[in-house]
Design a protein around this motif. Structure first.
Motif, PDB file in Angstrom:
ATOM      1  N   ALA A  61       0.820  -1.210   0.000  1.00 55.99           N
ATOM      2  CA  ALA A  61       0.000   0.000   0.000  1.00 55.99           C
ATOM      3  C   ALA A  61       0.850   1.254   0.000  1.00 55.99           C
ATOM      4  CB  ALA A  61      -0.922  -0.009   1.216  1.00 55.99           C
ATOM      5  N   LEU A  62       2.059   1.203   0.554  1.00 48.46           N
ATOM      6  CA  LEU A  62       2.927   2.366   0.648  1.00 48.46           C
ATOM      7  C   LEU A  62       4.254   2.073  -0.034  1.00 48.46           C
ATOM      8  CD1 LEU A  62       2.335   3.419   4.362  1.00 48.46           C
ATOM      9  CD2 LEU A  62       1.476   4.563   2.322  1.00 48.46           C
ATOM     10  N   PRO A  63       4.812   3.037  -0.785  1.00 45.05           N
ATOM     11  CA  PRO A  63       6.126   2.819  -1.389  1.00 45.05           C
ATOM     12  C   PRO A  63       7.206   2.776  -0.321  1.00 45.05           C
ATOM     13  CG  PRO A  63       5.384   5.080  -1.735  1.00 45.05           C
ATOM     14  CD  PRO A  63       4.225   4.332  -1.149  1.00 45.05           C
ATOM     15  N   ALA A  64       8.349   2.191  -0.682  1.00 47.41           N
ATOM     16  CA  ALA A  64       9.417   2.004   0.301  1.00 47.41           C
ATOM     17  C   ALA A  64       9.941   3.335   0.825  1.00 47.41           C
ATOM     18  CB  ALA A  64      10.550   1.198  -0.331  1.00 47.41           C
ATOM     19  N   HIS A  65       9.945   4.372  -0.032  1.00 47.39           N
ATOM     20  CA  HIS A  65      10.502   5.660   0.391  1.00 47.39           C
ATOM     21  C   HIS A  65       9.467   6.563   1.045  1.00 47.39           C
ATOM     22  CE1 HIS A  65       8.783   6.449  -3.624  1.00 47.39           C
ATOM     23  NE2 HIS A  65       8.553   7.661  -3.154  1.00 47.39           N
ATOM     24  N   TYR A  66       8.270   6.001   1.378  1.00 55.91           N
ATOM     25  CA  TYR A  66       7.202   6.865   1.889  1.00 55.91           C
ATOM     26  C   TYR A  66       7.601   7.506   3.217  1.00 55.91           C
ATOM     27  CZ  TYR A  66       2.772   8.628   3.558  1.00 55.91           C
ATOM     28  OH  TYR A  66       1.797   9.459   4.022  1.00 55.91           O
ATOM     29  N   ASP A  67       7.342   8.803   3.318  1.00 57.46           N
ATOM     30  CA  ASP A  67       7.587   9.541   4.550  1.00 57.46           C
ATOM     31  C   ASP A  67       6.623  10.721   4.551  1.00 57.46           C
ATOM     32  OD1 ASP A  67       8.468  11.133   6.637  1.00 57.46           O
ATOM     33  OD2 ASP A  67      10.588  10.727   6.256  1.00 57.46           O
ATOM     34  N   PRO A  68       5.769  10.836   5.582  1.00 56.41           N
ATOM     35  CA  PRO A  68       4.817  11.963   5.606  1.00 56.41           C
ATOM     36  C   PRO A  68       5.495  13.323   5.626  1.00 56.41           C
ATOM     37  CG  PRO A  68       4.805  10.783   7.698  1.00 56.41           C
ATOM     38  CD  PRO A  68       5.602   9.958   6.742  1.00 56.41           C
ATOM     39  N   ALA A  69       6.807  13.340   5.894  1.00 52.79           N
ATOM     40  CA  ALA A  69       7.516  14.620   5.844  1.00 52.79           C
ATOM     41  C   ALA A  69       7.528  15.189   4.440  1.00 52.79           C
ATOM     42  CB  ALA A  69       8.952  14.435   6.345  1.00 52.79           C
ATOM     43  N   PHE A  70       7.297  14.354   3.439  1.00 50.39           N
ATOM     44  CA  PHE A  70       7.294  14.815   2.056  1.00 50.39           C
ATOM     45  C   PHE A  70       5.875  15.058   1.541  1.00 50.39           C
ATOM     46  CE2 PHE A  70      11.245  12.297   2.452  1.00 50.39           C
ATOM     47  CZ  PHE A  70      12.138  13.341   2.302  1.00 50.39           C
ATOM     48  N   LEU A  71       4.995  15.413   2.443  1.00 49.68           N
ATOM     49  CA  LEU A  71       3.646  15.818   2.070  1.00 49.68           C
ATOM     50  C   LEU A  71       3.505  17.305   2.367  1.00 49.68           C
ATOM     51  CD1 LEU A  71       1.521  12.868   3.540  1.00 49.68           C
ATOM     52  CD2 LEU A  71       2.400  13.124   1.219  1.00 49.68           C
ATOM     53  N   ASN A  72       3.063  18.043   1.398  1.00 55.64           N
ATOM     54  CA  ASN A  72       2.874  19.488   1.546  1.00 55.64           C
ATOM     55  C   ASN A  72       1.389  19.754   1.768  1.00 55.64           C
ATOM     56  OD1 ASN A  72       3.043  22.257   1.514  1.00 55.64           O
ATOM     57  ND2 ASN A  72       3.353  22.408  -0.708  1.00 55.64           N
TER      58      ASN A  72
END
Length: 704
Positions: A467-478
């Motif tokens: 469901a989530l990519p390996a590099h997912y990080d909510p810090a990269f959500l604007n």
């Protein structure tokens, strides 16, 4: 020998009987014919030329017959044959009489009912008895007259034994005959076989009608996702203790969701015996719905005296009809009818459901075609759906032996939303059969088997993708809201309705999965393809089902691209477009869990829809700092020096319409082509991604 006997002998001669049962049939026929005196009727109809009735009577035309014999000659021959048969019969009880007496004791049958059973058994096994009925009988009164002479019972007693409320009719033993009468004239085949058996007993008789349920593989805890599972168990426990009549429970749901296994499983906690009405006979041939229902009715009578019994009637579409059967009628505005309507009269089915002494569990895939008059007579109607991820994992562990497949394989299979217990069981059976292979081969086999089954049932997905990519990080959500604070608030257990809006690829749906991971709750995603239905009202039903499943599973419900369902109703051109919006808004308001709607087109949503969301969170393109940080994380393994990255970073600063989805796209491309993920290559691919967007086409971008 009298002159009449001599004439009869000249016209008709006796023939040897092929079996004792044929001799008994001849005795019954000669009694009926001698008592009624309908010899002339046989000649008037001209049926004697077929020799069927003569064969039944044990007679044939004599070689000396000159063709001038009439009704009087036949009468003399029949009376002579009757005296001969009675003299040879003897006074003892035969096997059939003894077995009927045993059955009569089981079911409390009267003398008339037992006598009728004997006639019916013989008629069921000697073909020419029905030929005789067709020749001799014109009215129901004629038929009762023949039965009076065959059994020696009074006509009023015979009529009472045939009444619909009588034991014979209610037990399902009698079937419609072939002579056009409302009185049944045929017998259940299983009963005829049992009554002619040399070792008739109750257990043997039951084997002709039902089969004992096999041991279950699942337990009650495996049905935690079925909201009313405990209610069914508790209700049946009380009904069995009180020996309550008219107890019926209907289980419905997609094939393989565990309805039959659930009914079998109840035998343990209820300390009861479960019997199943089969859908095929001992030869493997299918049994019609009306025969199955009659077998069910017969078992109700036999099992009534036994304590703690349950009956399972699976695939009840055979009796009540299915949605497929009624689809054509529905197109023309007609209501679908029950299967075999001439055989299974509605009043009989209703009365059976209201008075059955043994609690019954009925199972089917769909209930759309079942008459409401039947539905309202079920005490409980319980829907079965595919279980949630946690229960799917537990079911898989029951069917697959330890070490048979890897934990990673079990995790992948448990993540398949549509996986039903029956599919897990069959996959485990295939893997067990193909023993001796490596664990990797067994993993692949299990996933192939389940994938093929899902595709055959119309599911597009097989083994779930992460469901989530390996590099997912909510810090990269604007976003315009603190997502960490929002997650902490939702962790307190309160429900909420979230509208996540913004350009494609900005991480809206991924955040919903991240939220599920943080809150340790399953995530149920529904897209337009999952909810839209080709029939009017079907989409609304699927929307209701999605909210019901989320409630049952305790899941976060996500509707992706919700603008298709929450559009402004003022612009609707068709009534169903309005009802879909109304249904979704109604379900949202009633839902006490976490509901997430994601959309790329928030401007198309009407104000009334937006007002119902507690949080409206905007997801925007990555900021300059986020783009740089994400690039540096992706290329961290390349070992590139910071000075070498400066040109790529400078170009990246100009790409102000990038999303996390664009980075994921570029990385997938490099995996396919085998390119090394350097900063320069990555920025080149990202520039192409932005150039494909409307915002990118309005300005020149890229390397020059």
């Amino acid at each position: 020998m009298s002159a009449i006997d001599t004439a009869a002998t000249a016209a008709y001669a006796p023939i040897p009987f092929r079996s004792p049962l044929a001799r008994e049939a001849a005795l019954l026929a000669t009694r009926m014919l001698a008592g009624s005196g309908w010899y002339q009727r046989l000649f008037e109809r001209g049926r004697l030329r077929d020799h069927d009735v003569l064969t039944l009577l044990g007679l044939e035309e004599s070689d000396e017959y000159d063709g001038r014999a009439g009704a009087a000659d036949l009468r003399a021959a029949v009376e002579r044959q009757l005296r001969s048969l009675q003299a040879r019969r003897g006074g003892g009880r035969d096997r059939l009489a003894r077995n009927i007496e045993r059955l009569g004791d089981m079911l409390h049958l009267g003398r008339t009912e037992c006598a009728l059973l004997r006639v019916m058994v013989i008629a069921a096994r000697v073909n020419h008895v029905h030929d005789f009925y067709r020749v001799a009988v014109t009215t129901e009164r004629d038929f009762l007259e023949l039965m009076r002479h065959a059994t020696g019972c009074r006509p009023q007693d015979l009529a009472g034994a045939y009444r619909p409320a009588g034991t014979l009719r209610r037990s399902g033993f009698l079937d419609s005959g072939t002579i056009g009468l409302s009185f049944p004239t045929a017998l259940n085949d299983g009963l005829a076989d049992a009554l002619l058996s040399p070792s008739f007993d109750e257990a043997g008789f039951l084997r002709h009608l039902v089969r004992p349920a096999p041991p279950p593989r699942l337990t009650l805890e495996d049905y935690a996702h079925v909201a009313d599972a405990d209610l069914v168990r508790d209700y049946l426990a009380e009904a069995l203790s009180r020996r309550q009549r008219g107890v019926n429970i209907l289980l419905h749901g997609a094939p393989g969701t565990g309805k039959t296994e659930f009914a079998r499983m109840l035998a343990g906690p209820l300390r009861a015996s479960v019997h199943e009405v089969p859908n095929c006979d001992s030869d493997g041939d299918p049994i019609s719905g009306q025969r199955r229902f009659r077998a069910y009715s017969a078992c109700q009578s036999v099992l009534a005296a036994r304590p703690r019994q349950l009956l399972l009637f699976d695939e009840v579409e055979d009796v009540f009809g299915s949605e497929e059967d009624g689809a054509l009628l529905a197109l023309f505005g007609a209501r679908p009818r029950s299967a075999d309507p001439d055989r299974l009269r509605k009043s009989w089915v209703n009365e059976t459901l209201e008075s059955n002494p043994v609690p019954a569990i009925w199972a089917c895939n769909t209930i759309g075609a079942i008459d409401p008059a039947f539905l309202r007579r079920f005490d409980l109607v319980v829907e079965f759906r595919a279980p949630g991820a946690a229960i799917r994992r537990r079911v898989l562990e029951r069917y697959f032996a330890p070490g048979q497949v890897s934990d990673a394989c079990l995790a992948r299979l448990a993540a398949i939303e549509g996986l039903a217990p029956a599919q897990a069981e069959r996959a485990a059976r295939v893997v067990r059969t193909l023993r001796g292979r490596s664990q990797a081969a067994r993993d692949a086999c299990a996933e192939r088997v389940i994938g093929a089954s899902l595709r055959a049932m119309g599911h597009a997905a097989t083994v779930a993708e992460p469901a989530l990519p390996a590099h997912y990080d909510p810090a990269f959500l604007n976003t315009d809201r603190d997502l960490d604070a929002l997650a902490r608030g939702l962790a307190t257990g309160h429900g909420a309705r979230l509208c996540l809006y913004g350009p494609p690829g900005t991480g809206k749906t991924a955040f919903a999965h991240h939220l599920g991971r943080v809150l340790e709750r399953p995530v149920l995603v529904r897209r337009a393809s999952d909810l839209l239905d080709k029939y009017v009202g079907g989409t609304e039903a699927r929307i209701r089902a999605a909210f019901a499943q989320a409630t049952s599973d305790g899941a976060i419900l996500v509707i992706d691209e919700a603008d298709g369902f929450l559009r402004d109703r003022a612009g609707a051109q068709r009534r169903w477009e309005v009802t879909q919006v109304n249904e979704l808004l109604t379900q949202m308001e009633a839902f006490d869990g976490i509901f997430v709607a994601s959309t790329n087109l928030v401007d198309t949503l009407e104000a009334a829809s937006l007002r119902r969301f507690d949080f409206k969170v905007k997801f925007d393109y990555l900021t300059r700092e986020q783009r740089r940080a994400l690039l540096l994380r992706v290329v961290a393994d390349t070992g590139e020096a910071l000075d070498a990255l400066r040109p790529a970073l400078a170009q990246l600063d100009r790409l102000d319409h990038l999303t996390p989805g664009d980075f994921a796209n570029a990385l997938r491309q490099m995996r396919v082509t085998g390119e090394r993920a350097t900063a320069e290559r990555l920025v080149r691919l990202l520039s192409v991604e932005q150039a494909m967007k409307p915002e990118g086409r309005r300005r020149g971008i890229g390397f020059h």
